[in-house]
Design a protein around this motif. Structure first.
Motif, PDB file in Angstrom:
ATOM      1  N   VAL A 146       0.855  -1.185   0.000  1.00 25.12           N
ATOM      2  CA  VAL A 146       0.000   0.000   0.000  1.00 25.12           C
ATOM      3  C   VAL A 146       0.890   1.233   0.000  1.00 25.12           C
ATOM      4  N   HIS A 147       0.667   2.125  -0.950  1.00 28.53           N
ATOM      5  CA  HIS A 147       1.446   3.356  -1.045  1.00 28.53           C
ATOM      6  C   HIS A 147       0.493   4.549  -1.002  1.00 28.53           C
ATOM      7  N   ILE A 148       0.694   5.422  -0.016  1.00 32.28           N
ATOM      8  CA  ILE A 148      -0.119   6.633   0.091  1.00 32.28           C
ATOM      9  C   ILE A 148       0.758   7.819  -0.309  1.00 32.28           C
ATOM     10  N   GLY A 149       0.451   8.406  -1.432  1.00 31.58           N
ATOM     11  CA  GLY A 149       1.259   9.520  -1.919  1.00 31.58           C
ATOM     12  C   GLY A 149       0.456  10.412  -2.830  1.00 31.58           C
ATOM     13  N   GLY A 150       1.091  11.443  -3.334  1.00 33.52           N
ATOM     14  CA  GLY A 150       0.466  12.328  -4.296  1.00 33.52           C
ATOM     15  C   GLY A 150      -0.791  12.978  -3.772  1.00 33.52           C
ATOM     16  N   ALA A 151      -1.849  12.965  -4.605  1.00 36.18           N
ATOM     17  CA  ALA A 151      -3.104  13.621  -4.267  1.00 36.18           C
ATOM     18  C   ALA A 151      -3.756  12.996  -3.039  1.00 36.18           C
ATOM     19  N   ASP A 152      -3.630  11.676  -2.902  1.00 32.06           N
ATOM     20  CA  ASP A 152      -4.216  11.012  -1.734  1.00 32.06           C
ATOM     21  C   ASP A 152      -3.557  11.495  -0.443  1.00 32.06           C
ATOM     22  N   MET A 153      -2.257  11.641  -0.481  1.00 32.70           N
ATOM     23  CA  MET A 153      -1.537  12.105   0.700  1.00 32.70           C
ATOM     24  C   MET A 153      -1.959  13.531   1.056  1.00 32.70           C
ATOM     25  N   LEU A 154      -2.126  14.357   0.068  1.00 33.50           N
ATOM     26  CA  LEU A 154      -2.526  15.743   0.316  1.00 33.50           C
ATOM     27  C   LEU A 154      -3.934  15.839   0.903  1.00 33.50           C
ATOM     28  N   LYS A 155      -4.766  14.882   0.561  1.00 29.59           N
ATOM     29  CA  LYS A 155      -6.125  14.896   1.096  1.00 29.59           C
ATOM     30  C   LYS A 155      -6.166  14.589   2.588  1.00 29.59           C
ATOM     31  N   VAL A 156      -5.333  13.638   3.034  1.00 33.47           N
ATOM     32  CA  VAL A 156      -5.479  13.132   4.407  1.00 33.47           C
ATOM     33  C   VAL A 156      -4.414  13.617   5.380  1.00 33.47           C
ATOM     34  N   HIS A 157      -3.298  14.122   4.882  1.00 32.75           N
ATOM     35  CA  HIS A 157      -2.219  14.565   5.767  1.00 32.75           C
ATOM     36  C   HIS A 157      -2.571  15.926   6.382  1.00 32.75           C
ATOM     37  N   PRO A 158      -2.157  16.149   7.642  1.00 32.29           N
ATOM     38  CA  PRO A 158      -2.420  17.450   8.277  1.00 32.29           C
ATOM     39  C   PRO A 158      -1.852  18.645   7.513  1.00 32.29           C
ATOM     40  N   PHE A 159      -0.770  18.449   6.748  1.00 34.96           N
ATOM     41  CA  PHE A 159      -0.220  19.531   5.943  1.00 34.96           C
ATOM     42  C   PHE A 159      -1.102  19.847   4.738  1.00 34.96           C
ATOM     43  N   GLY A 160      -2.016  18.941   4.423  1.00 35.67           N
ATOM     44  CA  GLY A 160      -2.930  19.143   3.310  1.00 35.67           C
ATOM     45  C   GLY A 160      -4.318  19.467   3.822  1.00 35.67           C
ATOM     46  N   GLN A 161      -5.304  18.700   3.370  1.00 39.32           N
ATOM     47  CA  GLN A 161      -6.678  18.944   3.759  1.00 39.32           C
ATOM     48  C   GLN A 161      -7.052  18.296   5.090  1.00 39.32           C
ATOM     49  N   GLY A 162      -6.255  17.306   5.515  1.00 37.80           N
ATOM     50  CA  GLY A 162      -6.521  16.639   6.789  1.00 37.80           C
ATOM     51  C   GLY A 162      -7.808  15.846   6.811  1.00 37.80           C
ATOM     52  N   ALA A 163      -8.237  15.376   5.640  1.00 39.13           N
ATOM     53  CA  ALA A 163      -9.490  14.635   5.547  1.00 39.13           C
ATOM     54  C   ALA A 163      -9.365  13.261   6.201  1.00 39.13           C
ATOM     55  N   ASP A 164     -10.501  12.629   6.443  1.00 44.78           N
ATOM     56  CA  ASP A 164     -10.541  11.274   6.982  1.00 44.78           C
ATOM     57  C   ASP A 164     -10.063  10.282   5.922  1.00 44.78           C
ATOM     58  N   MET A 165      -9.531   9.146   6.366  1.00 46.73           N
ATOM     59  CA  MET A 165      -9.043   8.126   5.435  1.00 46.73           C
ATOM     60  C   MET A 165     -10.158   7.587   4.543  1.00 46.73           C
ATOM     61  N   ALA A 166     -11.402   7.743   4.971  1.00 44.04           N
ATOM     62  CA  ALA A 166     -12.523   7.293   4.144  1.00 44.04           C
ATOM     63  C   ALA A 166     -12.524   7.974   2.781  1.00 44.04           C
ATOM     64  N   GLU A 167     -11.923   9.178   2.715  1.00 42.75           N
ATOM     65  CA  GLU A 167     -11.891   9.929   1.462  1.00 42.75           C
ATOM     66  C   GLU A 167     -11.045   9.239   0.393  1.00 42.75           C
ATOM     67  N   ILE A 168     -10.096   8.425   0.823  1.00 38.38           N
ATOM     68  CA  ILE A 168      -9.229   7.754  -0.154  1.00 38.38           C
ATOM     69  C   ILE A 168      -9.336   6.234  -0.062  1.00 38.38           C
ATOM     70  N   ASP A 169     -10.289   5.744   0.689  1.00 41.03           N
ATOM     71  CA  ASP A 169     -10.455   4.299   0.867  1.00 41.03           C
ATOM     72  C   ASP A 169     -10.604   3.578  -0.465  1.00 41.03           C
ATOM     73  N   ALA A 170     -11.422   4.111  -1.352  1.00 42.50           N
ATOM     74  CA  ALA A 170     -11.659   3.442  -2.633  1.00 42.50           C
ATOM     75  C   ALA A 170     -10.387   3.319  -3.457  1.00 42.50           C
ATOM     76  N   ASN A 171      -9.478   4.276  -3.311  1.00 45.99           N
ATOM     77  CA  ASN A 171      -8.211   4.234  -4.045  1.00 45.99           C
ATOM     78  C   ASN A 171      -7.244   3.205  -3.465  1.00 45.99           C
ATOM     79  N   LEU A 172      -7.267   3.043  -2.136  1.00 49.24           N
ATOM     80  CA  LEU A 172      -6.290   2.199  -1.469  1.00 49.24           C
ATOM     81  C   LEU A 172      -6.763   0.768  -1.205  1.00 49.24           C
ATOM     82  N   ARG A 173      -8.065   0.586  -1.126  1.00 50.37           N
ATOM     83  CA  ARG A 173      -8.597  -0.727  -0.726  1.00 50.37           C
ATOM     84  C   ARG A 173      -8.130  -1.871  -1.631  1.00 50.37           C
TER      85      ARG A 173
END
Length: 202
Positions: A146-173
């Motif tokens: 599993v690799h979390i990077g790019g746009a997905d990382m920006l969505k969930v990381h505190p330096f980015g949008q800080g969204a919940d992991m549910a926002e990228i679940d479909a990409n990572l599952r």
């Protein structure tokens, strides 16, 4: 082949107070709990207070002297495989994780290892380095990760949008499912092989 359900450790490789790891760990742990073919437990390096490697030689050749290191080794021995959660620090894994790997040997041997990595490039360079370390420790690195990077990382990381992991679940599952499938298959295979070795040695 043994029908025993594999017991895997999800090892958090960062000890920083500000670490991001807890977020993907909670997500991955919940995903694994949906399955009936594996038991997944979290090992947090923060909980072990490990010293820097200081023994005369690797634990492969002589017992470790520090009780904290012995406890780490004994804990690892109870698992059938390991999934490492690692950030990428300057093209490699964290110092805390490298030290934890060096402080054991026998407990890693002939067991599968998987990777959940994150960073600007999905932690890919850290993952590749970690695989080579795993080979030297006689682990069996599995293909999927599993690799979390790019746009997905920006969505969930505190330096980015800080969204919940549910926002990228479909990409990572899909990759997480493939990783767990690999780990279960190889854990069962290596459990059976180690059991056969023990029986022959008895």
């Amino acid at each position: 082949m043994t029908a025993t359900k594999p017991k895997l450790a999800l090892i958090i490789g960062s000890t920083r107070p500000s670490r991001f790891a807890d977020k993907p760990v909670a997500w991955f742990r919940a995903l694994a709990a949906e399955r009936q073919d594996v038991t997944l437990e979290v090992l947090d390096l923060r909980d072990f207070d490990l010293p820097f490697f200081a023994d005369l030689s690797s634990e492969l050749y002589m017992p470790s002297g520090d009780p904290k290191v012995q406890h780490w080794q004994q804990t690892l021995a109870g698992y059938d495989g390991f999934i490492f959660v690692t950030a990428e620090y300057n093209h490699s894994i964290t110092g805390a994780l490298k030290n934890a790997l060096d402080l054991a040997y026998k407990a890693w041997m002939r067991k599968p290892m998987g990777i959940l990595a994150y960073g600007g490039t999905g932690g890919t360079r850290a993952a590749e380095h970690l695989r080579t370390i795993g080979v030297e420790l006689h682990m069996v690195p599995v293909r999927n990760a599993v690799h979390i990077g790019g746009a997905d990382m920006l969505k969930v990381h505190p330096f980015g949008q800080g969204a919940d992991m549910a926002e990228i679940d479909a990409n990572l599952r899909p990759s997480a499912t493939a990783l767990l499938d690999d780990m279960v298959w190889w854990a069962r295979a290596t459990m059976a092989a180690r059991a056969e070795d023990l029986a022959q040695a008895a």
